[in-house]
Design an enzyme around this catalytic site. Structure first.
Site, short mmCIF file in Angstrom:
data_model
loop_
_atom_site.label_atom_id
_atom_site.label_comp_id
_atom_site.label_asym_id
_atom_site.label_seq_id
_atom_site.Cartn_x
_atom_site.Cartn_y
_atom_site.Cartn_z
N ILE A 217 -107.57 13.79 -34.82
CA ILE A 217 -107.85 14.10 -33.41
C ILE A 217 -107.14 13.13 -32.48
O ILE A 217 -106.71 13.51 -31.37
CB ILE A 217 -109.38 14.14 -33.12
CG1 ILE A 217 -109.63 14.91 -31.84
CG2 ILE A 217 -109.99 12.75 -33.08
CD1 ILE A 217 -109.18 16.33 -31.84
N SER B 35 -106.57 0.57 -36.31
CA SER B 35 -106.83 1.54 -37.38
C SER B 35 -106.55 0.81 -38.69
O SER B 35 -105.61 0.02 -38.76
CB SER B 35 -105.89 2.75 -37.20
OG SER B 35 -106.46 3.93 -37.71
N ARG B 36 -107.35 1.10 -39.74
CA ARG B 36 -107.22 0.31 -40.96
C ARG B 36 -105.85 0.48 -41.61
O ARG B 36 -105.30 -0.45 -42.17
CB ARG B 36 -108.31 0.73 -41.97
CG ARG B 36 -109.72 0.48 -41.49
CD ARG B 36 -110.70 1.25 -42.33
NE ARG B 36 -110.28 2.64 -42.45
CZ ARG B 36 -110.85 3.55 -43.20
NH1 ARG B 36 -111.90 3.21 -43.92
NH2 ARG B 36 -110.40 4.78 -43.25
N LYS C 61 -116.94 13.02 -30.12
CA LYS C 61 -118.19 13.64 -30.55
C LYS C 61 -118.25 13.59 -32.06
O LYS C 61 -117.19 13.59 -32.70
CB LYS C 61 -118.31 15.08 -30.06
CG LYS C 61 -117.10 15.98 -30.26
CD LYS C 61 -116.62 16.36 -31.63
CE LYS C 61 -117.56 16.97 -32.60
NZ LYS C 61 -116.83 17.43 -33.83
N ASP D 109 -120.36 19.02 -38.01
CA ASP D 109 -119.25 18.38 -37.26
C ASP D 109 -118.62 19.41 -36.31
O ASP D 109 -118.53 19.16 -35.10
CB ASP D 109 -118.22 17.77 -38.22
CG ASP D 109 -117.05 17.18 -37.46
OD1 ASP D 109 -117.14 16.00 -37.05
OD2 ASP D 109 -116.05 17.88 -37.23
P1 NAP Z 1 -109.68 11.73 -39.42
O1 NAP Z 1 -108.45 12.58 -39.41
O2 NAP Z 1 -110.29 11.37 -40.71
O3 NAP Z 1 -109.32 10.45 -38.55
C1 NAP Z 1 -110.22 9.39 -38.36
C2 NAP Z 1 -109.47 8.08 -38.57
O4 NAP Z 1 -110.39 7.02 -38.37
C3 NAP Z 1 -108.94 7.95 -39.96
O5 NAP Z 1 -107.61 8.43 -40.07
C4 NAP Z 1 -109.03 6.47 -40.23
O6 NAP Z 1 -107.78 5.84 -39.97
C5 NAP Z 1 -110.05 5.95 -39.24
N1 NAP Z 1 -111.28 5.49 -39.89
C6 NAP Z 1 -111.98 4.38 -39.57
N2 NAP Z 1 -113.04 4.24 -40.33
C7 NAP Z 1 -113.05 5.26 -41.17
C8 NAP Z 1 -113.91 5.65 -42.22
N3 NAP Z 1 -114.99 4.93 -42.54
N4 NAP Z 1 -113.62 6.79 -42.90
C9 NAP Z 1 -112.53 7.52 -42.58
N5 NAP Z 1 -111.67 7.20 -41.58
C10 NAP Z 1 -111.93 6.06 -40.89
O7 NAP Z 1 -110.84 12.44 -38.57
P2 NAP Z 1 -110.69 13.30 -37.23
O8 NAP Z 1 -110.60 14.73 -37.58
O9 NAP Z 1 -109.64 12.73 -36.37
O10 NAP Z 1 -112.14 13.10 -36.62
C11 NAP Z 1 -112.53 11.88 -36.02
C12 NAP Z 1 -113.61 12.17 -35.00
O11 NAP Z 1 -113.08 13.11 -34.04
C13 NAP Z 1 -114.86 12.83 -35.58
O12 NAP Z 1 -116.01 12.36 -34.94
C14 NAP Z 1 -114.66 14.32 -35.27
O13 NAP Z 1 -115.89 15.02 -35.11
C15 NAP Z 1 -113.92 14.25 -33.95
N6 NAP Z 1 -113.12 15.45 -33.67
C16 NAP Z 1 -112.27 15.97 -34.60
C17 NAP Z 1 -111.57 17.13 -34.32
C18 NAP Z 1 -110.59 17.76 -35.30
O14 NAP Z 1 -110.07 18.84 -35.02
N7 NAP Z 1 -110.28 17.16 -36.43
C19 NAP Z 1 -111.74 17.77 -33.09
C20 NAP Z 1 -112.56 17.18 -32.13
C21 NAP Z 1 -113.26 16.02 -32.45
P3 NAP Z 1 -107.44 4.49 -40.82
O15 NAP Z 1 -107.46 4.87 -42.26
O16 NAP Z 1 -106.09 4.09 -40.31
O17 NAP Z 1 -108.53 3.52 -40.46
#
Ligand code: NAP
Length: 318
Positions: free
Chosen positions: A25, A47-48, A101, A179
């Site tokens: 996101i 970011s990690r 969110k 989610d």
């Molecule tokens: P994601 O692709 O997994 O990205 C989250 C990033 O946060 C990871 O790449 C990771 O980067 C970092 N991170 C830090 N602590 C973490 C942990 N304990 N476990 C996993 N990753 C961790 O997830 P996302 O889809 O972007 O979603 C993140 C948030 O945005 C959620 O709350 C989700 O509900 C919200 N969201 C997502 C979307 C969507 O379409 N995907 C839409 C709207 C809102 P590092 O490894 O570099 O730390």
């Protein structure tokens, strides 16, 4: 007057912001929204594993704060579990905080963050991006003058397509199908004139995982039934629909709130600008010294987990 020229006119410098959690996101929405908004200047990331070209990158928020980028604010895009500690570090450093969110993994966490932000005199903004979909505010206005008879929510999407490899989403605190489902709950709690209460819930959790891939909720609002069906294993056409039967016909919000159909009117569609609108709101909140956190959608999910009948489903693999 453009936002840029009015900011210049007022002699304001951009808000120096750090982005935390560079994943899907952050890349899909936050980076383009920030790049297009002259009220913000992205100065660093935390970011990690991930970094961005030409921008200082840090392994965590403590390092980013210690590096002294003259930060005013942070925007947190990490998964909800673990966000409390990150947000707390930001608030303790006197930074304004914008939260993806759902705003935290639990109600007690978000309530604590709100208390801390108020005590520190910083803005905290718990975003609900789906509330910024173009059909939502017109739907709210239309429903305000009608009697609600029944509400149906169908939120069915393919976890493999939208969340590839995101194991955290099916872990404890990952929310599973809630989610995406919480986006539907963020819309109904905005458009319905009365509070939404949960009466019954059921959920299916894959063997070996902790969060559900399917859930059904029976709720009520002002005496009208509100039913929700959430499915994370939907292949083929994807569905993000809400229908509201009223004494003056049925309102339909399709595609997550971007399409609005009202009885006897032409379908309304508008370009999607959810994240530009969220950052505009964050800038306004900071400028006016206010905060905005509505926990109603998170409370419904917490209530669902409290009362749900749970079934074990087949093991899930990507
Ligand atoms: P994601 O692709 O997994 O990205 C989250 C990033 O946060 C990871 O790449 C990771 O980067 C970092 N991170 C830090 N602590 C973490 C942990 N304990 N476990 C996993 N990753 C961790 O997830 P996302 O889809 O972007 O979603 C993140 C948030 O945005 C959620 O709350 C989700 O509900 C919200 N969201 C997502 C979307 C969507 O379409 N995907 C839409 C709207 C809102 P590092 O490894 O570099 O730390």
């Amino acid at each position: 007057m453009s936002a840029e020229s009015s900011a210049r006119e007022a002699g304001l410098r951009p808000i120096r912001i750090g982005l935390v959690g560079i994943g899907k996101i952050a890349r899909d929405q936050h980076l383009p929204a920030l790049a297009a908004d002259p009220r913000f200047e992205l100065v660093a990331t935390a970011s990690r594993n991930a970094t961005l070209p030409d921008l200082p990158g840090h392994g965590d928020i403590a390092e980013m704060i210690a590096a002294g980028h003259g930060l005013d604010a942070v925007s947190l895009c990490t998964p909800p579990a673990g966000r409390w500690a990150i947000a707390r570090a930001a608030i303790d450093a006197g930074l304004h905080v914008m939260l993806e969110k759902p705003p935290a993994a639990t109600l007690s966490e978000i309530e604590d963050l709100v208390r801390r932000a108020h005590a520190a005199g910083v803005t905290i903004f718990g975003t609900w991006h789906s509330r910024e979909a173009p059909g939502v505010e017109p739907a709210r206005a239309w429903l305000a003058e009608r009697r609600i008879l029944a509400v149906r929510i169908a939120w069915r999407e393919d976890i493999r397509r939208w969340h590839p490899g995101q194991d955290w989403i099916l872990a404890s605190g990952g929310f599973g199908v809630f989610d995406p489902g919480i986006n539907a709950l963020s819309i109904v709690t905005r458009i319905l004139p009365e509070a939404v209460l949960i009466e019954a819930a059921s959920m299916t959790v894959p063997a070996g995982r902790q969060s559900p891939v399917a859930a059904e909720l029976a709720m009520t609002s002002g005496g009208a039934p509100v039913e929700a069906r959430f499915d994370f294993l939907q292949t083929g056409p994807q569905t993000w629909d809400i229908e509201v039967d009223t004494d003056k016909g049925t309102l339909a919000l399709a595609l997550g709130g971007s399409v609005l159909r009202l009885p006897g009117e032409e379908e309304r569609k508008a370009p999607e600008r959810e994240y530009p609108r969220l950052y505009a709101r964050f800038a306004e909140l900071i400028a006016s010294g206010q905060s905005d956190v509505d926990v109603a959608p998170l409370r419904l999910v917490a209530d669902a987990f409290l009362i749900a009948e749970r079934r074990e489903g087949p093991a899930f693999d990507w």
